[in-house]
Each structure stands twice: as C-alpha cells, then as structure tokens.
Design a protein around this motif. Structure first.
Motif, PDB file in Angstrom:
ATOM      1  N   ARG A   1       2.497   1.868  -3.467  1.00  0.00           N
ATOM      2  CA  ARG A   1       1.272   2.295  -4.247  1.00  0.00           C
ATOM      3  C   ARG A   1       1.156   3.760  -3.931  1.00  0.00           C
ATOM      4  O   ARG A   1       0.914   4.498  -4.957  1.00  0.00           O
ATOM      5  CB  ARG A   1      -0.023   1.578  -4.199  1.00  0.00           C
ATOM      6  CG  ARG A   1      -1.114   2.067  -5.074  1.00  0.00           C
ATOM      7  CD  ARG A   1      -0.648   1.946  -6.366  1.00  0.00           C
ATOM      8  NE  ARG A   1      -1.945   2.309  -7.065  1.00  0.00           N
ATOM      9  CZ  ARG A   1      -1.888   2.528  -8.673  1.00  0.00           C
ATOM     10  NH1 ARG A   1      -0.584   2.790  -9.068  1.00  0.00           N
ATOM     11  NH2 ARG A   1      -2.756   3.216  -9.373  1.00  0.00           N
ATOM     12  N   TYR A   2       1.211   4.179  -2.530  1.00  0.00           N
ATOM     13  CA  TYR A   2       0.847   5.502  -2.352  1.00  0.00           C
ATOM     14  C   TYR A   2       2.000   6.528  -2.755  1.00  0.00           C
ATOM     15  O   TYR A   2       1.850   7.718  -3.498  1.00  0.00           O
ATOM     16  CB  TYR A   2       0.747   5.616  -0.616  1.00  0.00           C
ATOM     17  CG  TYR A   2       0.993   6.975  -0.338  1.00  0.00           C
ATOM     18  CD1 TYR A   2      -0.157   8.069  -0.109  1.00  0.00           C
ATOM     19  CD2 TYR A   2       2.077   7.586   0.433  1.00  0.00           C
ATOM     20  CE1 TYR A   2      -0.442   9.256   0.028  1.00  0.00           C
ATOM     21  CE2 TYR A   2       1.851   8.622   1.011  1.00  0.00           C
ATOM     22  CZ  TYR A   2       1.051   9.636   0.766  1.00  0.00           C
ATOM     23  OH  TYR A   2       1.188  10.763   1.343  1.00  0.00           O
TER      24      TYR A   2
ATOM     25  N   CYS B   1       0.914  -1.209  -0.151  1.00  0.00           N
ATOM     26  CA  CYS B   1       0.032  -0.039  -0.105  1.00  0.00           C
ATOM     27  C   CYS B   1       0.866   1.217  -0.012  1.00  0.00           C
ATOM     28  O   CYS B   1       0.548   2.099  -0.806  1.00  0.00           O
ATOM     29  CB  CYS B   1      -0.970  -0.103   1.141  1.00  0.00           C
ATOM     30  SG  CYS B   1      -2.217   1.137   1.208  1.00  0.00           S
TER      31      CYS B   1
ATOM     32  N   GLU C   1       3.940   5.840  -5.378  1.00  0.00           N
ATOM     33  CA  GLU C   1       3.866   6.046  -6.939  1.00  0.00           C
ATOM     34  C   GLU C   1       2.607   7.042  -7.302  1.00  0.00           C
ATOM     35  O   GLU C   1       2.849   7.802  -8.247  1.00  0.00           O
ATOM     36  CB  GLU C   1       3.336   4.685  -7.579  1.00  0.00           C
ATOM     37  CG  GLU C   1       4.435   3.701  -7.449  1.00  0.00           C
ATOM     38  CD  GLU C   1       4.221   2.075  -7.905  1.00  0.00           C
ATOM     39  OE1 GLU C   1       2.792   2.275  -8.114  1.00  0.00           O
ATOM     40  OE2 GLU C   1       4.960   1.099  -7.885  1.00  0.00           O
ATOM     41  N   LEU C   2       1.559   6.885  -6.337  1.00  0.00           N
ATOM     42  CA  LEU C   2       0.601   7.958  -6.706  1.00  0.00           C
ATOM     43  C   LEU C   2       0.921   9.464  -6.452  1.00  0.00           C
ATOM     44  O   LEU C   2       0.503  10.352  -7.288  1.00  0.00           O
ATOM     45  CB  LEU C   2      -0.855   7.731  -6.060  1.00  0.00           C
ATOM     46  CG  LEU C   2      -1.471   6.353  -6.499  1.00  0.00           C
ATOM     47  CD1 LEU C   2      -2.642   5.996  -5.497  1.00  0.00           C
ATOM     48  CD2 LEU C   2      -1.970   6.424  -7.862  1.00  0.00           C
ATOM     49  N   LEU C   3       1.608   9.452  -5.570  1.00  0.00           N
ATOM     50  CA  LEU C   3       2.288  10.763  -5.337  1.00  0.00           C
ATOM     51  C   LEU C   3       3.078  11.422  -6.294  1.00  0.00           C
ATOM     52  O   LEU C   3       3.168  12.489  -6.587  1.00  0.00           O
ATOM     53  CB  LEU C   3       3.026  10.917  -3.724  1.00  0.00           C
ATOM     54  CG  LEU C   3       2.291  10.831  -2.433  1.00  0.00           C
ATOM     55  CD1 LEU C   3       3.205  11.058  -1.541  1.00  0.00           C
ATOM     56  CD2 LEU C   3       1.503  12.342  -2.542  1.00  0.00           C
ATOM     57  N   GLU C   4       4.037  10.615  -6.929  1.00  0.00           N
ATOM     58  CA  GLU C   4       4.956  10.863  -7.855  1.00  0.00           C
ATOM     59  C   GLU C   4       4.094  11.204  -9.261  1.00  0.00           C
ATOM     60  O   GLU C   4       4.109  12.431  -9.684  1.00  0.00           O
ATOM     61  CB  GLU C   4       5.855   9.968  -8.261  1.00  0.00           C
ATOM     62  CG  GLU C   4       7.096   9.532  -6.938  1.00  0.00           C
ATOM     63  CD  GLU C   4       7.892   8.688  -7.414  1.00  0.00           C
ATOM     64  OE1 GLU C   4       7.429   7.820  -8.374  1.00  0.00           O
ATOM     65  OE2 GLU C   4       8.669   8.270  -6.511  1.00  0.00           O
ATOM     66  N   GLN C   5       3.132  10.557  -9.457  1.00  0.00           N
ATOM     67  CA  GLN C   5       2.208  10.711 -10.400  1.00  0.00           C
ATOM     68  C   GLN C   5       1.370  11.979 -10.235  1.00  0.00           C
ATOM     69  O   GLN C   5       1.300  12.951 -11.138  1.00  0.00           O
ATOM     70  CB  GLN C   5       1.265   9.701 -10.884  1.00  0.00           C
ATOM     71  CG  GLN C   5       1.651   8.541 -11.347  1.00  0.00           C
ATOM     72  CD  GLN C   5       0.668   7.130 -11.155  1.00  0.00           C
ATOM     73  OE1 GLN C   5      -0.292   7.411 -11.373  1.00  0.00           O
ATOM     74  NE2 GLN C   5       1.519   6.006 -11.427  1.00  0.00           N
ATOM     75  N   LEU C   6       0.999  12.144  -8.950  1.00  0.00           N
ATOM     76  CA  LEU C   6       0.247  13.544  -8.823  1.00  0.00           C
ATOM     77  C   LEU C   6       1.262  14.686  -9.099  1.00  0.00           C
ATOM     78  O   LEU C   6       0.719  15.792  -9.770  1.00  0.00           O
ATOM     79  CB  LEU C   6      -0.209  13.566  -7.253  1.00  0.00           C
ATOM     80  CG  LEU C   6      -0.597  15.001  -6.717  1.00  0.00           C
ATOM     81  CD1 LEU C   6      -1.967  15.216  -7.440  1.00  0.00           C
ATOM     82  CD2 LEU C   6      -0.878  14.822  -5.304  1.00  0.00           C
ATOM     83  N   HIS C   7       2.364  14.882  -8.734  1.00  0.00           N
ATOM     84  CA  HIS C   7       3.373  15.947  -8.967  1.00  0.00           C
ATOM     85  C   HIS C   7       3.665  16.167 -10.319  1.00  0.00           C
ATOM     86  O   HIS C   7       3.754  17.113 -10.920  1.00  0.00           O
ATOM     87  CB  HIS C   7       4.652  15.596  -8.194  1.00  0.00           C
ATOM     88  CG  HIS C   7       5.619  16.402  -8.225  1.00  0.00           C
ATOM     89  ND1 HIS C   7       5.647  17.750  -7.653  1.00  0.00           N
ATOM     90  CD2 HIS C   7       6.843  16.763  -9.189  1.00  0.00           C
ATOM     91  CE1 HIS C   7       6.814  18.601  -8.005  1.00  0.00           C
ATOM     92  NE2 HIS C   7       7.435  17.819  -8.832  1.00  0.00           N
TER      93      HIS C   7
ATOM     94  N   HIS D   1       1.288  15.303 -12.766  1.00  0.00           N
ATOM     95  CA  HIS D   1       0.293  15.883 -13.391  1.00  0.00           C
ATOM     96  C   HIS D   1       0.104  17.363 -12.846  1.00  0.00           C
ATOM     97  O   HIS D   1      -0.352  18.146 -13.928  1.00  0.00           O
ATOM     98  CB  HIS D   1      -0.884  15.073 -12.885  1.00  0.00           C
ATOM     99  CG  HIS D   1      -0.896  13.734 -13.509  1.00  0.00           C
ATOM    100  ND1 HIS D   1      -1.380  13.567 -14.904  1.00  0.00           N
ATOM    101  CD2 HIS D   1      -1.192  12.593 -13.063  1.00  0.00           C
ATOM    102  CE1 HIS D   1      -1.513  12.244 -15.307  1.00  0.00           C
ATOM    103  NE2 HIS D   1      -1.492  11.554 -14.374  1.00  0.00           N
TER     104      HIS D   1
END
Length: 373
Positions: free
Chosen positions: A26-27, A23, A29-35, A37
């Motif tokens: 995954r969190y 988890c 990875e999502l933070l990196e994707q958020l930055h 975007h």
C-alpha cells in the motif's frame, strides 16, 4: 518453553509479517500515486503560467485611452494575474523543488525537498542551533588562541572556520530549496567567508602571519560575542513576528542587518557598525603588510581584498536598509502625531458639545408654577 509454543509464536509472527507486506504494498502504491500527482501539479502550474503570459502579452497590446468600463476590466485582469501568481507560488511550496547548481555539485542530483511543514521548521531550528553552538565553540577557541600561541591550536580553529562556513552554505542552500527567503548578500557573505577561511588555512606561518595573528583573533572574539547577542535578539524577534503573522516560518537569523530587525535594534546597531569597521581595519592592516615587511606571501593581498569586500558588502546593505527604515519610522511618527492631534481635537469638540448640552438643558428647565390664591 516447548517446541509447540515456539511454533505458535512463529505462526503469529508470520501473520504479522503478512500484514507488514500488505502495508508495504500500500505504501509503494501511494508513493507511485504521489509521484503521479506531483507531475500533474507541475504540468498544470506550467500550463497556468503559459496561459497567463499569453493574457499579459495580449493586455499590453491594448492601447489607450480606455473608457471607464474597459479600464476597470483591464485593472481587474491585472489584479487577478498578480493574485494567481501568488497562489501558484504557495502551491509550489508544497511540491519538491530542484536543487541549485551548488547543491548539485556538492551532493549530486539528490532531492533535498522537505514536504512536511513541521519537518521544514524542525530543520530550520536545527540550523539555528548549529550556528549558535559553533559560534560559542569558535569564541572559546579564539580566546584560547589569544592566550596561547600554538600553531596546532591556530590550525584547529581555522579548520573549524572552514568546516563551519562550508556546512553553513550547504544547509542554507537546502533551506533555500525548502522556502527560506535568505537572499543575495547574506548567502554571498558565507561563500566569501568560506574562501577567506581556506586562504587562512594555507597561509604559512611566518613574520607576516605573526604580525596579523593577534588582531585576527581579537576580531574573531569580538564578532563571536556580537553574533551571540544578535542571534538571541533575532530569534526572539522572529518568534514574535511569526506569531503576529508578519514573517515566514522559514525565515532565519543572519550575521548582519536586515529590514525586519529594525524593531528595538538601536542597542545592537553600534556593535554591528564597529564590527564592519573592524573588517575595514583588517583590510588596511593587510594592505600595509603587503609592502612592509617585504616578500609578503600572496595570502596577504588576497585576505586584504576579501576583508575589503566583506566590509563594502555589509556597509552597503546596512546603509541601504537603515535610511529606509528611518523614513518609515518618521512617517509612522508623523502619522501617530496627526492621529493624536485629531483625537485630541475630537475630544475637545466632544467636551465642548457636552458643555453646550448641559447649559442648554439648564436654560430650558421650566419655572415652578405659582399657586393661585
């Protein structure tokens, strides 16, 4: 409980920890994707504004006269440009914003943007509760200072004012970053009040302070009562306006008069203007104290200027808003009167038409046939 049972529990806990690690990965990875975007959105917004500026500059080069078809195209482009600017502004509200210079000095280069809308509203409500609670505490302390003349109690109250206004300026700057539309004078008002409270804190006890002390405490009691009434009124009004979709969710209550407060404010306006007059009276009293008794400390002149500045700013803001709202209400009243007259005229015409139809129908009723003998 034996060792095998504990061993089994540890193995179960290890499996749960493996899920936690998954988890967490995954969190991240999502933070990196958020930055990623967020940066892409910033670049696209910058690109949109650059292209719009080019189109706007090109539109200015067109010289009239235009034929009707070309004029319609130019007007259409201008309308679409304004609409796009509003759309970009809405997109920016969902992205982190840079802190202002004041926050960077106080907090450093820290991101204070709140991305979740519910969290933004919750922070704004916490700001309102903070103001209300501190206003009540200030009222109680000012009242005690009227009864008891103790230096420690005075300094505690003045230090509370310094801390309150410093905290208020920081919170309002964070709200500003997150979309609150508090503007101009009301933010400046709190910065000036912070400076005034700081000057009061270092004003030495002496003849000049004792001559001004009682008036200052009466002023604080009066202002606290007015602010308490005003906060209650504004909070209810903002709730109704937001429910009707006429105000932004991040709009806040203020210690003064603003355009959206006009509805039902007639009972509060005299109290506000009395408070402004009290500020002018404080400035006048301090002006006299600067010369008599002699050897006045510098705090007297500085506080005189600050109270005068607060009075001028508050009165100017109120006098700019009130006439505008009076004109708007007059226009609305005339519009309602004209609507009422037209509705009354239509009703009379409808009634007269109905009477005419009834009389016509009465005239065209056939006479009964005569029986032949």
């Amino acid at each position: 409980m034996n060792i095998d049972t504990l061993r089994n529990e540890w193995e179960e806990l290890s499996r749960e920890y493996t899920e936690l690690e998954t988890c967490n990965r995954r969190y991240i990875e999502l933070l990196e994707q958020l930055h990623s975007h967020q940066q892409k959105c910033f670049n696209e917004i910058k690109h949109q504004r650059y292209r719009m500026n080019q189109i706007t500059a090109s539109l200015r080069q067109f010289k009239g006269p235009f034929d009707p078809e070309e004029k319609e195209k130019v007007d259409d482009l201008q309308r679409m440009t304004l609409k796009r600017k509003a759309q970009l502004h809405e997109i920016e509200q969902s992205l982190p914003a840079k802190s202002g210079r004041y926050l960077q000095i106080i907090l450093g280069d820290v991101n204070v943007s709140i991305l979740n809308r519910n969290d933004k509203v919750r922070y704004k409500d916490d700001y309102e509760k903070f103001k209300l609670i501190l206003n009540v505490i200030g009222l109680i302390m000012a009242f005690f200072n009227l009864i008891f003349n103790y230096r420690a109690l005075e300094l505690t109250f003045i230090f509370l004012l310094v801390w309150y206004y410093c905290t208020l300026t920081i919170r309002e700057s964070i709200l500003k970053v997150n979309g609150s539309r508090i503007k101009g004078w009301w933010r400046a008002h709190h910065f000036i009040s912070t400076v005034a409270a700081g000057v009061l804190l270092v004003w030495p006890q002496g003849e000049h302070w004792q001559l001004f002390r009682l008036q200052f405490m009466y002023f604080n009691v009066y202002i606290s009562i007015v602010q308490y009434l005003q906060f209650g009124y504004q909070k209810g009004l903002l709730y109704r306006l937001k429910a009707l979709g006429e105000r932004h969710n991040m709009d806040i209550t203020i210690e003064g008069f603003h355009s959206w407060m006009w509805r039902g404010l007639s009972f509060l306006l005299p109290f506000l203007f009395i408070g402004y007059a009290f500020q002018a009276y404080n400035a006048w009293t301090l002006y006299k104290l600067a010369y008599n008794p002699p050897d006045a400390p510098w705090h007297v002149s500085v506080m005189c200027g600050l109270f005068l500045l607060l009075f001028v700013g508050n009165m100017t803001t109120a006098l700019l808003v009130v006439p505008e709202k009076i004109r708007e209400r007059a226009k609305e009243r005339y519009r309602l009167l004209s609507m009422g007259k037209s509705m009354k005229l239509r009703k009379e015409m409808k009634n007269s038409a109905s009477d005419l139809d009834i009389s016509s129908s009465t005239n065209v009723v056939p006479e009964p046939e005569k029986k032949e003998n």
